[in-house]
Design a protein around this motif. Structure first.
Motif, mmCIF file in Angstrom:
data_model
loop_
_atom_site.group_PDB
_atom_site.id
_atom_site.type_symbol
_atom_site.label_atom_id
_atom_site.label_comp_id
_atom_site.label_asym_id
_atom_site.label_seq_id
_atom_site.Cartn_x
_atom_site.Cartn_y
_atom_site.Cartn_z
ATOM 1 N N GLU A 49 -1.010 22.776 47.714
ATOM 2 C CA GLU A 49 -0.284 23.766 46.926
ATOM 3 C C GLU A 49 0.894 23.137 46.183
ATOM 4 O O GLU A 49 1.171 23.499 45.032
ATOM 5 N N ARG A 50 1.581 22.181 46.808
ATOM 6 C CA ARG A 50 2.723 21.562 46.135
ATOM 7 C C ARG A 50 2.271 20.710 44.949
ATOM 8 O O ARG A 50 2.964 20.649 43.930
ATOM 9 N N PHE A 51 1.126 20.052 45.082
ATOM 10 C CA PHE A 51 0.622 19.305 43.934
ATOM 11 C C PHE A 51 0.240 20.244 42.787
ATOM 12 O O PHE A 51 0.433 19.914 41.613
ATOM 13 N N ALA A 52 -0.306 21.411 43.111
ATOM 14 C CA ALA A 52 -0.648 22.386 42.070
ATOM 15 C C ALA A 52 0.604 22.862 41.344
ATOM 16 O O ALA A 52 0.609 23.012 40.111
ATOM 17 N N VAL A 53 1.666 23.091 42.099
ATOM 18 C CA VAL A 53 2.929 23.505 41.484
ATOM 19 C C VAL A 53 3.482 22.385 40.606
ATOM 20 O O VAL A 53 3.960 22.625 39.484
ATOM 21 N N ALA A 54 3.423 21.148 41.100
ATOM 22 C CA ALA A 54 3.909 20.007 40.316
ATOM 23 C C ALA A 54 3.133 19.861 39.021
ATOM 24 O O ALA A 54 3.716 19.580 37.958
ATOM 25 N N ALA A 55 1.820 20.070 39.073
ATOM 26 C CA ALA A 55 0.981 19.914 37.880
ATOM 27 C C ALA A 55 1.332 20.932 36.798
ATOM 28 O O ALA A 55 1.123 20.677 35.604
ATOM 29 N N ALA A 56 1.882 22.073 37.205
ATOM 30 C CA ALA A 56 2.165 23.145 36.248
ATOM 31 C C ALA A 56 3.540 23.036 35.597
ATOM 32 O O ALA A 56 3.868 23.821 34.699
ATOM 33 N N ILE A 57 4.355 22.085 36.020
ATOM 34 C CA ILE A 57 5.694 21.940 35.440
ATOM 35 C C ILE A 57 5.582 21.498 33.984
ATOM 36 O O ILE A 57 4.884 20.551 33.654
ATOM 37 N N THR A 58 6.295 22.192 33.113
ATOM 38 C CA THR A 58 6.234 21.885 31.684
ATOM 39 C C THR A 58 7.287 20.854 31.296
ATOM 40 O O THR A 58 8.254 20.619 32.039
ATOM 41 N N GLN A 59 7.112 20.264 30.140
ATOM 42 C CA GLN A 59 8.080 19.286 29.651
ATOM 43 C C GLN A 59 9.445 19.928 29.454
ATOM 44 O O GLN A 59 10.479 19.325 29.762
ATOM 45 N N ALA A 99 16.434 22.165 40.616
ATOM 46 C CA ALA A 99 16.415 21.047 39.665
ATOM 47 C C ALA A 99 15.800 19.820 40.310
ATOM 48 O O ALA A 99 15.004 19.104 39.681
ATOM 49 N N PHE A 100 16.134 19.571 41.555
ATOM 50 C CA PHE A 100 15.537 18.430 42.268
ATOM 51 C C PHE A 100 14.026 18.598 42.351
ATOM 52 O O PHE A 100 13.266 17.666 42.079
ATOM 53 N N ARG A 101 13.581 19.790 42.754
ATOM 54 C CA ARG A 101 12.149 20.046 42.911
ATOM 55 C C ARG A 101 11.399 19.839 41.594
ATOM 56 O O ARG A 101 10.315 19.235 41.570
ATOM 57 N N VAL A 102 11.970 20.297 40.497
ATOM 58 C CA VAL A 102 11.302 20.186 39.196
ATOM 59 C C VAL A 102 11.265 18.735 38.729
ATOM 60 O O VAL A 102 10.231 18.255 38.231
ATOM 61 N N ILE A 103 12.375 18.012 38.866
ATOM 62 C CA ILE A 103 12.389 16.597 38.457
ATOM 63 C C ILE A 103 11.380 15.819 39.291
ATOM 64 O O ILE A 103 10.591 15.020 38.764
ATOM 65 N N GLN A 104 11.397 16.032 40.593
ATOM 66 C CA GLN A 104 10.448 15.342 41.466
ATOM 67 C C GLN A 104 9.007 15.655 41.057
ATOM 68 O O GLN A 104 8.177 14.750 40.904
ATOM 69 N N GLY A 105 8.694 16.927 40.851
ATOM 70 C CA GLY A 105 7.344 17.321 40.480
ATOM 71 C C GLY A 105 6.913 16.771 39.141
ATOM 72 O O GLY A 105 5.755 16.347 38.968
ATOM 73 N N SER A 106 7.837 16.737 38.189
ATOM 74 C CA SER A 106 7.481 16.220 36.866
ATOM 75 C C SER A 106 7.175 14.732 36.911
ATOM 76 O O SER A 106 6.294 14.240 36.194
ATOM 77 N N GLU A 107 7.871 13.999 37.779
ATOM 78 C CA GLU A 107 7.605 12.567 37.896
ATOM 79 C C GLU A 107 6.323 12.293 38.680
ATOM 80 O O GLU A 107 5.623 11.303 38.416
ATOM 81 N N ILE A 108 5.992 13.166 39.611
ATOM 82 C CA ILE A 108 4.730 13.051 40.337
ATOM 83 C C ILE A 108 3.541 13.177 39.394
ATOM 84 O O ILE A 108 2.473 12.616 39.653
ATOM 85 N N GLN A 109 3.733 13.889 38.301
ATOM 86 C CA GLN A 109 2.659 14.002 37.306
ATOM 87 C C GLN A 109 2.213 12.632 36.792
ATOM 88 O O GLN A 109 1.059 12.472 36.363
ATOM 89 N N SER A 110 3.106 11.649 36.842
ATOM 90 C CA SER A 110 2.778 10.304 36.343
ATOM 91 C C SER A 110 2.497 9.305 37.457
ATOM 92 O O SER A 110 1.995 8.214 37.183
ATOM 93 N N THR A 111 2.831 9.649 38.713
ATOM 94 C CA THR A 111 2.684 8.675 39.800
ATOM 95 C C THR A 111 1.485 8.982 40.685
ATOM 96 O O THR A 111 0.513 8.231 40.721
ATOM 97 N N LEU A 112 1.514 10.091 41.404
ATOM 98 C CA LEU A 112 0.487 10.404 42.393
ATOM 99 C C LEU A 112 -0.592 11.347 41.877
ATOM 100 O O LEU A 112 -1.756 11.264 42.288
ATOM 101 N N LEU A 113 -0.206 12.242 40.989
ATOM 102 C CA LEU A 113 -1.152 13.255 40.517
ATOM 103 C C LEU A 113 -2.363 12.680 39.788
ATOM 104 O O LEU A 113 -3.479 13.201 39.950
ATOM 105 N N PRO A 114 -2.217 11.633 38.974
ATOM 106 C CA PRO A 114 -3.399 11.103 38.289
ATOM 107 C C PRO A 114 -4.537 10.721 39.237
ATOM 108 O O PRO A 114 -5.710 10.978 38.934
#
Length: 402
Positions: A284-294, A252-267
């Motif tokens: 690879e971790r950014f690729a995983v974060a980018a694939a997290i769904t809503q 759950a931590f990993r998914v929440i963190q990754g989903s928020e990275i979609q709006s902070t660092l990933l752009p």
């Protein structure tokens, strides 16, 4: 005032570090003390890189200095350097393929831990008296443990995050390192804001399930430290804190963190896909974060809220949770940030995700050495119990001094 620029025997500083020190002013609370900051804090006239030279190239020069830095300057401390961090803070190792990896002064064959690696190395090497970093998933606590330092992840929101690069705002905190517990407490009194909840420590919960996952050599050091502490703290109550649910908590931590990275660092990374060069493991971790769904993010946040409620119920004012800061000793520094790192990251996040989920303050205290590496012991307090943790560091120093 020590000579400037400071010697850098452990490769802690970024190439774009300060050209001249920022002298402290006003208060005498921290007069004569020097500090350094992780490469994500805005400093007027400087640019940040967030551990990546492409970001630095495109960054704008800061017009203001982060309030956390200004508070320290106002308290009399002098800023003397900007420190290396893991690339985009997305690692716990303390490595950076672009700027190089800081050396762990306390265990030179081993990593410092990250992502606040340069800050930890600089303090451990006595390049400065203390340093600022950030902690989202363990980036203060892990290097504090690996480098034999005091480190605080505060109650979420108690130290200003203004003008600090965000990663995952639900978990992001500004934290700090020091070698001396008395100075450590002073720094906290300068930086901490918001509600302070005072209470005498009358109850200690020992997270039995998190002790049993620790490496044997580190576990022995921690138990000896607890024996030395003895009557300085209430007799601990052994309890299972997460148990079999720890895998779900970590995920759950990993998914929440990754989903928020979609709006902070990933752009930024997506906008500069043709020129940004991400290191192995980070990419690879950014690729995983980018694939997290809503839907995945919403489910993780719902579970995170349940975890927070459960953990906060465990620590009413006056109660502490005690656990090893990390379940392992620091890996050797030639470990690749790839498959072999995955197990280390998984085990470590199982320890560090607790305070993140619940927004609780956590301190790492140096307690000894195992196989030539420092070992840290952690205490998690109630919301607003940061000052109690700072007092605890001073109180326990005679028992755990290494």
């Amino acid at each position: 005032m020590p000579p400037f620029p400071p010697d850098d025997p452990v490769h802690a500083l970024v190439p774009h570090t300060l050209k001249e020190p920022l002298a402290g002013r006003g208060s005498e609370l921290l007069a004569g003390r020097t500090f350094m900051v992780k490469d994500l804090f805005a400093i007027r006239g400087q640019k940040v890189s967030n551990g990546n030279p492409c970001f630095y190239e495109h960054a704008s020069t800061a017009q203001e200095t982060a309030p956390s830095i200004s508070r320290l300057l106002d308290a009399g401390a002098t800023l003397t350097g900007i420190t290396i961090c893991d690339e985009f803070f997305y690692s716990l190792l303390g490595t950076n393929v672009h700027y190089g990896s800081p050396i762990n002064p306390r265990a030179p064959r081993h990593v410092t831990g990250g992502s606040s690696c340069g800050s930890a190395a600089a303090v451990a090497a006595s390049m400065c008296d203390f340093a600022l970093g950030s902690d989202t998933g363990g980036s203060i606590r892990v290097p504090a443990s690996f480098c034999g330092l005091y480190g605080l992840r505060p109650t979420h929101g108690r130290i200003s995050l203004d003008d600090v690069t965000p990663m995952a705002p639900s978990f992001d905190t500004v934290g700090f390192f020091a070698r001396e517990p008395e100075l450590f407490r002073k720094i906290g009194h300068v930086l901490l804001d918001g509600e302070r909840v005072e209470a005498l420590v009358r109850h200690v919960v020992l997270a039995h399930d998190l002790f049993i996952h620790s490496e044997a050599s580190a576990d022995q050091v921690i138990w000896r430290a607890l024996d030395k502490i003895g009557s300085a703290l209430p007799e601990p109550e052994h309890r299972v804190v997460a148990g079999e649910e720890i895998d779900a908590w970590r995920e759950a931590f990993r998914v929440i963190q990754g989903s928020e990275i979609q709006s902070t660092l990933l752009p930024f990374i997506e906008a500069h896909a043709g020129e940004v060069d991400l290191g192995s493991g980070i990419k690879e971790r950014f690729a995983v974060a980018a694939a997290i769904t809503q839907a995945e993010a919403e489910a993780a946040r719902a579970l995170g809220a349940e975890i927070a409620t459960q953990l906060r119920a465990l620590v009413p004012p006056g109660t502490l949770i005690v656990l090893p800061t990390t379940p392992t000793l620091p890996p050797e520094h030639d470990i690749p940030d790839g498959a072999s790192f995955a197990e280390f990251r998984t085990l470590t996040l199982g320890h560090t995700c607790l305070a993140g989920h619940a927004g609780l303050p956590q301190i790492s205290i140096p307690t000894g050495v195992a196989a030539g590496c420092p070992v840290g012991l952690s205490f998690i307090a109630w919301p607003g119990g940061d000052e109690a943790l700072l007092d605890l560091a001073v109180k326990l120093a005679p028992f755990v001094k290494t």
